[in-house]
Design an enzyme around this catalytic site. Structure first.
Site, PDB file in Angstrom:
ATOM      1  CE  LYS A 168      -1.766  -8.618  -4.291  1.00 40.61           C
ATOM      2  NZ  LYS A 168      -2.176  -9.220  -5.589  1.00 40.61           N
ATOM      3  CB  SER A 185      -1.412 -11.357  -9.111  1.00 36.05           C
ATOM      4  OG  SER A 185      -0.898 -10.324  -9.908  1.00 36.05           O
ATOM      5  CB  SER A 240       0.784  -8.088  -7.994  1.00 36.07           C
ATOM      6  OG  SER A 240      -0.470  -8.669  -7.724  1.00 36.07           O
TER       7      SER A 240
END
Lengths: 490, 486
Positions: A83, A182, A158
């Site tokens: 990420k 997330s 997210s």
């Protein structure tokens, strides 16, 4: 290469096994994934960037290590995507924000160091909601990621890029971060396994912070077994993170095959109320049936503070974020507004232009809750309520070994469906948020599909630092049903 | 109307630690700009603080030294505001639970003369807390440059009660505080290097009243004389304003050392809301009594306690003790030499006069004042020299000439005396001959002495000493001359 064109469909363990047995090399594996990315990422947009040369260099070194009998373990030569909030030396770290458009990290995060010492090919940078703030990846300044199961729908967030990349078979493993769901929510919406470890289990050093007391890095994979392998590698006490917990890391991947018997699973009645999609309910009912048939005892429990978790979360997380994001100011490494004429301008305009709507909304909300005169009513009260939420879980775990819930109240929703209404977006994390507030480990495991072919995920929540037990319960289901192995048509 | 000033000080002291407050980067002054940095110092995405244990221990030490109550928990808060000298735009500090509460600083006001002890008083402290320092900004016409070398260094803020009442007391307070901190090896407290910085809160009130007036905070008091002058100016300014019927507004003012006046910086309305909250990146640290007691054992004697001991137990004159007691290594030198001698007063006198002079002169030629650790004269050497005087082996005058040579050569007094044949001459016959010679050379002086002029004998003594290059035992010379002249 043509012999190995379907490498990308394999699980992480199968790839590891294949490299280990000389069926293919790390360079072949890396090339296969790179060509898969080129093939499908235009549609999915899971990656913000990837450094082909760097990945192939790492793969080559891995092959050389194996050739000289110096393999660093099962993950040696296997690509892992990150990420875009996790620092990798020399690579960009944008946090999907314009304000970090030109920033490259001069250092490795602790998890990156751990991946390197395990020989992993540290791969591309994955899309997210800007600074991990969101549940749909629509808040990325570089455009949203699409759900590989339905390109008109969000992948969740997210860590939407991390989930979608595994679902689209662009990489066997990814890391995400979970502040209020997330990792688990996008895993559920994309039909892959995603796990948030206990707070303090994985070092946060090198993770661009959203909310320091809630953030945890965790793995994505097709199977629970793979997730356990990756978690084992990134876990452990880190002297560079004062909040990382000094405890030994058990061998999660070995514990996996030791079923916990007898085992009691709790079903919190507050989670099974209105708001849950019917098809989600149906899938979870089937999960409950499965566990019951396997001899698990399922009992109703109560977590009375559940309804408080969303408001408490949005006070604490935004307060911490308002302070954590203050460093992005246009002074040093962040993009400076060209319109700035004085010092105040540099701050106001750089942040005004550099941050998206949701980030600004949360920074303002957070600063408000900490302001003099409001601190006691908001931040302090939220902290006290957080203790109550933790106490609720403590009471529950006196009765049960793990808690079983859906991961998300709905399957993947359409782009724009919730982005105009922040509150309805915030509620898509209703089942995951309390886990972060209590610091507990939680895992989302694929448990079926809707009639439209959208994945559904179940969540298992465990006791602090009992990831082994949690993984074992999850694996018991996953190794038989293997919903995460189903591949979307792209 | 007559007014009196009420002053409280906020003193920032940089702790002398090897690494910074929350990361393993070295501290130091005068390094090339932005070299003492790393991801944590620069506040890069993902960097996290980890507490420096030594800084906590030094803070506890200061708390014990100043009789504070030491907190059970060391807890950290973030102080949020935007400023380019602060990489994270928040400062890790302590808000509602400082590491030390209360406490006191003993001060001494100047006596009637340098040889007379002045009055002592206790100044009350409010609290002491630990925080990280910020970077250093340098402003140019259109640009500002920032150096983060200092950013993240451990900084102790010592806050006094409004318990000081004159610029002289402020000066005495800072001097005492600095002596205590330097002697405990907390900090070098060099104001030029920014190791000690000071803000003053000043208000005035009619003499005889007890309500506090409106306070004004003065910043940029960067030298000890700057503090004194700035405080003096501000008291004058406020007094004049009140006498002219104006009201004092609560504000922060800046001292301009060159023009010697204060100018407004910001008013109360413009004050920041720092939005303090506990730093979620740092765990609170428990300070148990065992840890505190361990540190207590290492505490040095407080400078004023030492001074009292020197005066009471060793009979030193006040002037010697005041020269010694601000300098712990010098005191250690003195005490070691005094142990080897029966006359500590003389040792003290030689240390504060001759030793300090020689160290100072060595500095003029060398680059800076030669430190005591490199002093070629050891405490043993000094004690030996004093003992030679006491035993009548050399005269005081010879000793005074020997000392610079000991300083240059590093040789002991005994060695030099032997090499140069400088032992005092007490041999009766030789001295008698020289005395007789002196009388016959200066019959005038001899006549005057016989006529009752006592002072005339000194001219005769002088010529005997001259003839022996100072080596004649003055007592024997005196006795012999008196006998011959009677």
């Amino acid at each position: 290469m043509s012999d190995h064109s379907e490498i990308f469909s394999l699980t992480g363990s199968e790839i590891s096994h294949g490299i280990d047995n000389g069926i293919f090399s790390s360079q072949e594996v890396t090339l296969a994934y790179l060509s898969r990315i080129r093939e499908v990422d235009e549609k999915v947009h899971a990656f913000l960037s990837y450094d082909e040369d760097d990945m192939l260099r790492q793969a080559k070194l891995s092959d050389q290590r194996r050739a000289s009998g110096k393999s660093l373990g099962p993950l040696d030569g296997v690509p892992v995507g990150l990420k875009d909030v996790i620092s990798v030396k020399g690579q960009p770290l944008t946090a999907a924000s314009k304000i970090l458009k030109d920033y490259r990290s001069p250092y490795d995060a602790t998890v990156t160091v751990k991946l390197r010492s395990a020989g992993a090919v540290v791969g591309g940078r994955l899309n997210l909601d800007e600074f991990a703030m969101g549940s749909s990846t629509e808040n990325s300044a570089y455009g949203p990621t699409c759900n590989p199961w339905d390109l008109n729908r969000v992948p969740g967030g997210s860590s939407g890029g991390s989930a979608a990349a595994v679902a689209a078979r662009e990489t066997p493993f990814t890391l995400g971060s979970d502040t209020g769901g997330s990792i688990r929510q996008p895993a559920s919406l994309c039909g892959v396994v995603g796990m948030k470890p206990t707070y303090g289990r994985v070092s946060r050093y090198g993770l661009a912070a959203f909310a320091s007391s809630l953030d945890q890095i965790g793995p994505f994979a097709q199977t629970v077994e793979d997730a356990a392998h990756l978690l084992e590698i990134i876990s452990g006490h880190d002297p560079l993170d004062s909040t990382s917990y000094p405890t030994d890391v058990s061998s999660f991947s070995k514990i996996l095959n030791e079923p916990i018997k007898p085992c009691k699973l709790g079903l919190p009645k507050e989670f099974f109320g209105p708001g849950m999609d019917d098809e989600v309910r149906k899938s979870i009912d089937e999960v409950i049936q499965w566990y019951r048939q396997k001899g698990y005892e399922l009992v109703e429990i109560s977590l009375p503070t559940t309804e408080l978790s969303v408001p408490v979360y949005y006070v604490i997380a935004t307060a911490e974020a308002s302070s954590n994001l203050a460093r992005y100011d246009g002074i040093r490494y962040t993009t400076r507004s060209e319109k700035a004429e004085n010092a105040i301008d540099v701050y106001a305009k750089s942040r005004g232009e550099g941050f998206g709507q949701e980030v600004k909304r949360r920074c303002i909300l957070g600063a408000y809750g900490l302001s003099s005169g409001y601190y006691d009513a908001y931040y302090l009260r939220a902290q006290k309520t957080r203790t109550l939420i933790r106490d609720d879980f403590d009471k529950a775990f006196a009765q049960v070994d793990a808690i079983l819930t859906p991961t998300s109240p709905t399957p993947a929703f359409k782009f724009g469906e919730k982005s105009e209404d922040p509150i309805s977006m915030y509620l898509s994390d209703i089942y995951t948020i309390s886990t972060n507030l209590a610091g507990l480990p939680g895992i989302s495991v694929p448990c079926g599909f809707t009639e439209n072919g959208l994945p559904v995920g179940m969540q298992l929540i465990g006791q602090a630092f009992e990831e082994g037990k949690l993984l074992s319960i999850a694996h018991d289901y996953d190794r038989e049903l293997q919903f995460g192995r189903k591949q979307p048509n792209l | 109307m007559d007014y009196e000033a009420v002053i409280g000080l906020e003193v920032h002291v940089q702790l002398d630690t090897k690494s910074k407050m929350f990361t393993r980067v070295g501290t130091g002054f005068g390094q090339p700009p932005n070299t003492l940095t790393n991801p944590v110092v620069l506040g890069l995405p993902g960097a996290l603080p980890v507490m420096n244990r030594d800084a906590i221990e030094k803070s506890i030490k200061v708390g014990l030294l100043l009789n504070c109550k030491i907190a059970d928990i060391c807890k950290w808060d973030r102080k949020n505001y935007f400023y380019p000298d602060m990489p994270k735009n928040y400062q890790i500090s302590q808000f509602d639970q400082p590491i030390c509460e209360g406490g006191e600083v003993e001060i001494e006001m100047p006596g009637n003369s340098p040889s007379e002890i002045g009055s002592h008083r206790i100044v009350q402290l409010t609290r002491i807390h630990l925080e990280e320092d910020v970077g250093k900004l340098t402003h140019y016409e259109t640009d500002s440059l920032v150096d983060y070398n200092r950013a993240g260094c451990p900084l102790l803020e010592i806050v006094s009660e409004p318990d000081l009442f004159s610029p002289e007391e402020v000066f005495a307070y800072l001097t005492s505080l600095r002596n205590s901190l330097v002697s405990a090896e907390i900090s070098d407290c060099d104001m030029e290097k920014g190791q000690l910085r000071c803000d003053a809160n000043i208000s005035i009130r009619p003499v005889g009243t007890s309500t506090l007036g409106t306070k004004v905070e003065i910043k940029n008091l960067n030298t000890i004389s700057g503090v004194r002058n700035g405080v003096e100016y501000e008291i004058r300014r406020q007094t004049k304003a009140l006498n002219e019927g104006e009201t004092i507004i609560q504000e922060t003012r800046r001292w301009n050392p060159d023009q010697k006046y204060t100018t407004p910086m910001r008013t109360k309305e413009m004050a920041h809301d720092y939005r303090y909250f506990p730093d979620p990146d740092l765990m609170p640290v428990k300070i148990d009594s065992e840890w505190v007691e361990f540190i207590r054992k290492e505490l040095p004697e407080k400078p004023f306690d030492k001074q009292r001991r020197y005066m009471e137990e060793m009979n030193l004159p006040y002037s010697s003790t005041s020269a010694l007691c601000g300098d712990r290594p010098l005191c250690e030198f003195f005490e070691e030499a005094a142990k080897l001698s029966k006359v500590p007063q003389k040792i003290a006198n030689w240390v504060v006069n001759d030793l300090l002079r020689e160290l100072g002169q060595a500095g003029k030629e060398g680059e800076e004042r030669r430190g005591l650790q490199n002093c070629p004269v050891t405490p043993q050497h000094l004690a030996e020299l004093i003992n030679l005087i006491e035993d009548g082996v050399v005269s005081n005058n010879v000793a005074k000439e020997l000392f610079p040579e000991m300083f240059i050569s590093g040789k002991s007094a005994k060695t030099l005396v032997e090499e140069k044949g400088l032992e005092m001459k007490s041999d009766g016959d030789e001295i008698e001959d020289l005395c007789a010679q002196a009388i016959s050379d200066d019959p005038d002086a001899a006549e005057k002495f016989r006529g009752g002029k006592e002072g005339a004998i000194n001219a005769l003594k002088g010529s005997v000493m001259k003839a022996t290059r100072g080596q004649a035992n003055p007592q024997v010379v005196d006795e012999t001359l008196r006998r011959l002249l009677s």
